[in-house]
Motif scaffolding. Sequence first.
Motif, mmCIF file in Angstrom:
data_model
loop_
_atom_site.group_PDB
_atom_site.id
_atom_site.type_symbol
_atom_site.label_atom_id
_atom_site.label_comp_id
_atom_site.label_asym_id
_atom_site.label_seq_id
_atom_site.Cartn_x
_atom_site.Cartn_y
_atom_site.Cartn_z
ATOM 1 N N ALA A 1 -5.654 10.306 1.899
ATOM 2 C CA ALA A 1 -5.458 11.691 2.342
ATOM 3 C C ALA A 1 -4.334 11.782 3.362
ATOM 4 O O ALA A 1 -3.508 12.710 3.338
ATOM 5 C CB ALA A 1 -6.754 12.231 2.932
ATOM 6 N N LYS A 2 -4.275 10.795 4.243
ATOM 7 C CA LYS A 2 -3.247 10.779 5.268
ATOM 8 C C LYS A 2 -1.870 10.558 4.658
ATOM 9 O O LYS A 2 -0.862 11.156 5.101
ATOM 10 C CB LYS A 2 -3.556 9.678 6.283
ATOM 11 C CG LYS A 2 -2.578 9.604 7.439
ATOM 12 C CD LYS A 2 -2.977 8.507 8.407
ATOM 13 C CE LYS A 2 -1.989 8.411 9.564
ATOM 14 N NZ LYS A 2 -2.359 7.321 10.511
ATOM 15 N N GLU A 3 -1.808 9.719 3.619
ATOM 16 C CA GLU A 3 -0.529 9.350 3.013
ATOM 17 C C GLU A 3 0.032 10.435 2.091
ATOM 18 O O GLU A 3 1.240 10.709 2.117
ATOM 19 C CB GLU A 3 -0.672 8.049 2.225
ATOM 20 C CG GLU A 3 -0.993 6.827 3.075
ATOM 21 C CD GLU A 3 0.215 6.281 3.796
ATOM 22 O OE1 GLU A 3 1.342 6.579 3.355
ATOM 23 O OE2 GLU A 3 0.043 5.571 4.797
ATOM 24 N N VAL A 4 -0.823 11.024 1.259
ATOM 25 C CA VAL A 4 -0.292 11.910 0.197
ATOM 26 C C VAL A 4 -0.885 13.308 0.167
ATOM 27 O O VAL A 4 -0.427 14.154 -0.604
ATOM 28 C CB VAL A 4 -0.488 11.250 -1.192
ATOM 29 C CG1 VAL A 4 0.234 9.920 -1.261
ATOM 30 C CG2 VAL A 4 -1.953 11.095 -1.531
ATOM 31 N N LEU A 5 -1.907 13.592 0.986
ATOM 32 C CA LEU A 5 -2.552 14.916 0.928
ATOM 33 C C LEU A 5 -2.500 15.669 2.253
ATOM 34 O O LEU A 5 -3.259 16.617 2.462
ATOM 35 C CB LEU A 5 -4.016 14.767 0.484
ATOM 36 C CG LEU A 5 -4.275 14.155 -0.889
ATOM 37 C CD1 LEU A 5 -5.766 14.040 -1.144
ATOM 38 C CD2 LEU A 5 -3.608 14.984 -1.982
ATOM 39 N N ASN A 6 -1.640 15.230 3.139
ATOM 40 C CA ASN A 6 -1.528 15.880 4.453
ATOM 41 C C ASN A 6 -2.871 15.946 5.185
ATOM 42 O O ASN A 6 -3.167 16.916 5.894
ATOM 43 C CB ASN A 6 -0.954 17.298 4.311
ATOM 44 C CG ASN A 6 0.483 17.290 3.783
ATOM 45 O OD1 ASN A 6 1.291 16.457 4.198
ATOM 46 N ND2 ASN A 6 0.782 18.195 2.866
ATOM 47 N N TRP B 1 0.845 -1.198 0.000
ATOM 48 C CA TRP B 1 0.000 0.000 0.000
ATOM 49 C C TRP B 1 0.880 1.246 0.000
ATOM 50 O O TRP B 1 1.330 1.742 1.032
ATOM 51 C CB TRP B 1 -0.917 -0.010 1.219
ATOM 52 C CG TRP B 1 -1.762 1.241 1.345
ATOM 53 C CD1 TRP B 1 -1.584 2.239 2.246
ATOM 54 C CD2 TRP B 1 -2.871 1.616 0.549
ATOM 55 N NE1 TRP B 1 -2.532 3.230 2.058
ATOM 56 C CE2 TRP B 1 -3.325 2.871 1.017
ATOM 57 C CE3 TRP B 1 -3.529 1.014 -0.534
ATOM 58 C CZ2 TRP B 1 -4.417 3.537 0.453
ATOM 59 C CZ3 TRP B 1 -4.613 1.678 -1.094
ATOM 60 C CH2 TRP B 1 -5.047 2.921 -0.609
ATOM 61 N N GLU B 2 1.144 1.731 -1.200
ATOM 62 C CA GLU B 2 1.944 2.944 -1.357
ATOM 63 C C GLU B 2 1.282 3.830 -2.405
ATOM 64 O O GLU B 2 1.719 3.920 -3.550
ATOM 65 C CB GLU B 2 3.383 2.596 -1.774
ATOM 66 C CG GLU B 2 4.181 1.877 -0.693
ATOM 67 C CD GLU B 2 5.597 1.568 -1.124
ATOM 68 O OE1 GLU B 2 5.901 1.713 -2.332
ATOM 69 O OE2 GLU B 2 6.400 1.166 -0.275
ATOM 70 N N PRO B 3 0.202 4.503 -2.020
ATOM 71 C CA PRO B 3 -0.496 5.375 -2.975
ATOM 72 C C PRO B 3 0.371 6.575 -3.364
ATOM 73 O O PRO B 3 1.212 7.031 -2.591
ATOM 74 C CB PRO B 3 -1.733 5.822 -2.187
ATOM 75 C CG PRO B 3 -1.330 5.731 -0.756
ATOM 76 C CD PRO B 3 -0.406 4.547 -0.681
ATOM 77 N N THR B 4 0.139 7.037 -4.583
ATOM 78 C CA THR B 4 0.838 8.234 -5.063
ATOM 79 C C THR B 4 -0.199 9.233 -5.546
ATOM 80 O O THR B 4 -1.340 8.867 -5.858
ATOM 81 C CB THR B 4 1.776 7.890 -6.226
ATOM 82 O OG1 THR B 4 0.981 7.430 -7.336
ATOM 83 C CG2 THR B 4 2.786 6.815 -5.843
ATOM 84 N N ILE B 5 0.197 10.489 -5.613
ATOM 85 C CA ILE B 5 -0.735 11.512 -6.106
ATOM 86 C C ILE B 5 -1.088 11.235 -7.562
ATOM 87 O O ILE B 5 -2.250 11.366 -7.969
ATOM 88 C CB ILE B 5 -0.126 12.923 -5.936
ATOM 89 C CG1 ILE B 5 -0.117 13.299 -4.455
ATOM 90 C CG2 ILE B 5 -0.940 13.948 -6.734
ATOM 91 C CD1 ILE B 5 0.397 14.705 -4.166
ATOM 92 N N ASP B 6 -0.107 10.820 -8.359
ATOM 93 C CA ASP B 6 -0.383 10.538 -9.774
ATOM 94 C C ASP B 6 -1.391 9.401 -9.913
ATOM 95 O O ASP B 6 -2.322 9.474 -10.726
ATOM 96 C CB ASP B 6 0.913 10.175 -10.506
ATOM 97 C CG ASP B 6 1.810 11.380 -10.722
ATOM 98 O OD1 ASP B 6 1.307 12.522 -10.605
ATOM 99 O OD2 ASP B 6 3.019 11.192 -10.990
#
Length: 278
Positions: free
Chosen positions: A214-219, A105-110
Amino acid sequence: MASIHSISQSQLFSKKPQFISTQKTSIFPITTSFNPSNRFVLKSKKMVMAAAGTTAAAEEKSKKRYPGEGKGFVEEMRFVAMKLHTKDQSKEGEKEAQEKPLPKWEPTIDGYLKFLVDSKLVYDTLEKIVDKADFPEYAEFRNTGLERAESLEKDLAWFKEQGHSIPEPSSPGLNYSAYVEELSKKDPQAFICHFYNTYFAHSAGGRMIGKKVAKEVLNGKELEFYKWDGDLSQLLQNVRDKLNVVAENWTREEKNHCLEETEKSFKFSGEILRLILS
């Protein structure tokens, strides 16, 4: 000379006919098949018994209760959807967990932007179908408060303001959009299955995934995609009620057809969801 009363059972049912003669009657053979009407009576009884058995089977089938049926058709749809979860995802799940581990589980913004863009395409399609209403029952689901296309448009505009490039829709979204569009023109029961699963899944598991991303990539920023005007539980209940009313006019076969579409709904939505990790 023996009388009828003195003939034994073994003689009465022997293969060789027994003869009785009296002074007042002619001689005739006594056999179990002597009276032609016997055959008709037996046949009639068999027909009656067969008919009774068929009727009983039909009545038994009509009494069969499908899981959740007593609470309305939406509960039937929910039950089938939950069965498609794995046992570690839900206590109602029946599928075994995949032997092959899922990607880390490593989401990215892209990847998340691809997911949002494809999701918007599907919601745009669903909402246009409902607005056009090729089948009258579709009109029942206009302006439910669950609509997501406008919220996603605001979110994508925000990402653009942050300097991110917004991608074009990809294959998962294009394929699902085309599928529900075609389905809606000829198969309302199957379309309703996709409508239900898309909106209700997002209000449950979809929100949980949104918080994680949101927690991982959107602060921790909460997107409009995960906000509803009004009480969400009440909005969902209003749509449940409408779905139950629409399904009341369906035959059992049409209801089953709707339920059978659930697995395809999961397949299409799963392909879009996996874009987050791409």
